[in-house]
Design a protein around this motif. Structure first.
Motif, PDB file in Angstrom:
ATOM      1  N   PRO A 142       0.827  -1.213   0.000  1.00 32.23           N
ATOM      2  CA  PRO A 142       0.000   0.000   0.000  1.00 32.23           C
ATOM      3  C   PRO A 142       0.860   1.261   0.000  1.00 32.23           C
ATOM      4  CG  PRO A 142      -0.751  -1.587   1.651  1.00 32.23           C
ATOM      5  CD  PRO A 142       0.571  -2.084   1.139  1.00 32.23           C
ATOM      6  N   PRO A 143       0.320   2.375  -0.482  1.00 30.92           N
ATOM      7  CA  PRO A 143       1.099   3.622  -0.540  1.00 30.92           C
ATOM      8  C   PRO A 143       1.631   4.084   0.807  1.00 30.92           C
ATOM      9  CG  PRO A 143      -0.909   3.806  -1.847  1.00 30.92           C
ATOM     10  CD  PRO A 143      -1.011   2.520  -1.088  1.00 30.92           C
ATOM     11  N   SER A 144       0.950   3.695   1.898  1.00 27.31           N
ATOM     12  CA  SER A 144       1.384   4.135   3.225  1.00 27.31           C
ATOM     13  C   SER A 144       2.505   3.284   3.798  1.00 27.31           C
ATOM     14  CB  SER A 144       0.196   4.098   4.193  1.00 27.31           C
ATOM     15  OG  SER A 144      -0.327   2.784   4.284  1.00 27.31           O
ATOM     16  N   VAL A 145       2.913   2.237   3.076  1.00 26.06           N
ATOM     17  CA  VAL A 145       3.946   1.316   3.572  1.00 26.06           C
ATOM     18  C   VAL A 145       5.170   1.419   2.666  1.00 26.06           C
ATOM     19  CG1 VAL A 145       4.506  -1.080   4.108  1.00 26.06           C
ATOM     20  CG2 VAL A 145       2.199  -0.226   4.502  1.00 26.06           C
ATOM     21  N   SER A 146       6.347   1.489   3.297  1.00 23.06           N
ATOM     22  CA  SER A 146       7.579   1.634   2.511  1.00 23.06           C
ATOM     23  C   SER A 146       8.194   0.290   2.150  1.00 23.06           C
ATOM     24  CB  SER A 146       8.603   2.475   3.305  1.00 23.06           C
ATOM     25  OG  SER A 146       8.082   3.749   3.583  1.00 23.06           O
ATOM     26  N   TYR A 147       8.129  -0.677   3.060  1.00 20.10           N
ATOM     27  CA  TYR A 147       8.782  -1.955   2.847  1.00 20.10           C
ATOM     28  C   TYR A 147       7.828  -3.088   3.205  1.00 20.10           C
ATOM     29  CZ  TYR A 147      12.853   1.113   3.045  1.00 20.10           C
ATOM     30  OH  TYR A 147      13.745   2.125   2.825  1.00 20.10           O
ATOM     31  N   VAL A 148       8.032  -4.224   2.566  1.00 15.93           N
ATOM     32  CA  VAL A 148       7.203  -5.394   2.861  1.00 15.93           C
ATOM     33  C   VAL A 148       7.361  -5.808   4.322  1.00 15.93           C
ATOM     34  CG1 VAL A 148       6.868  -7.849   2.324  1.00 15.93           C
ATOM     35  CG2 VAL A 148       7.203  -6.194   0.479  1.00 15.93           C
TER      36      VAL A 148
END
Length: 235
Positions: free
Chosen positions: A43-49
């Motif tokens: 999601p756009p709000s998450v930088s890394y898995v």
């Protein structure tokens, strides 16, 4: 215009059939579905898995299915008969989607499209043509096809990277969960063990013999004694 069937290529057809849920079948559903899957996987709000909660990770079997379908393929060599059939089919599908459109020089137009399609793997070509025939109201020019091919290539590469990241992070979390965990009983036992070691050390300090007291009469240092004798001689 008579519809032209897709070239019979068992290997390619197998690669396009994803044994996963419909939401994770970008090659069967089109490029827009691939983009939606990418957004769901990161999601756009998450930088890394690694920042995703455990319940947001894509299951390993679905990740492997995506990786199988999106296995990287080098651009085909000029003259490859298999890719030549793919290129011809893509051009025919594009022309067939706009039957009322008249082209001044159809041969030159076909050659312009074919040279671009030879630069990308079959899967990317099919995704780009599918996207154009779904979204464009006019027969695309060479620049528009180039943009569609590049967009499809980037989207599928990103989807593959995310599937690999989900798979690797799921394995990492599983290994971490399998490690022995420290319980409250283990912590209490460790605390008692440390306390026992500290008490033993303190008892040893108490039981150690006290150092002998220093003598009240000190022998005169030789140098001081010599100095005193010299003074007596000169007296």
């Amino acid at each position: 215009m008579t519809a032209v069937p897709a070239p019979q290529n068992p290997q390619q057809q197998t690669a396009l059939a994803l044994p996963a849920s419909p939401a994770l079948e970008p090659t069967a559903k089109g490029l827009e579905t691939a983009k939606r899957v990418v957004t769901r996987m990161l999601p756009p709000s998450v930088s890394y898995v690694r920042d995703l909660p455990a319940n947001a990770l894509v299951p390993a079997e679905k990740c492997r299915a995506i990786l199988t379908a999106l296995e990287p393929v080098q651009p085909p060599a000029q003259g490859d008969a298999e890719h030549a059939a793919v290129v011809a089919d893509c051009v025919l599908r594009l022309l067939g989607a706009f039957p009322a459109r008249k082209i001044a020089d159809q041969k030159a137009y076909r050659q312009a499209l074919e040279t671009l399609l030879w630069e990308y793997p079959a899967l990317v070509c099919r995704q780009a043509i599918d996207q154009l025939t779904r979204t464009s109201a006019y027969l695309p020019n060479r620049a528009e096809l180039a943009n569609a091919l590049n967009e499809a290539n980037e989207t599928l590469l990103k989807l593959r990277r995310l599937a690999k990241a989900h798979l690797e992070d799921g394995e990492r979390r599983a290994k971490r969960a399998a490690l022995p965990r420290i319980t409250d009983a283990d912590r209490a036992a460790n605390k008692d063990r440390v306390s026992a070691i500290v008490a033993k050390f303190l008892n040893r300090e108490k039981e150690a013999p006290a150092p002998a007291p220093a003598s009240e009469t000190h022998a005169t240092p030789p140098r001081a004694r010599d100095a005193g004798e010299g003074s007596a001689v000169h007296a």
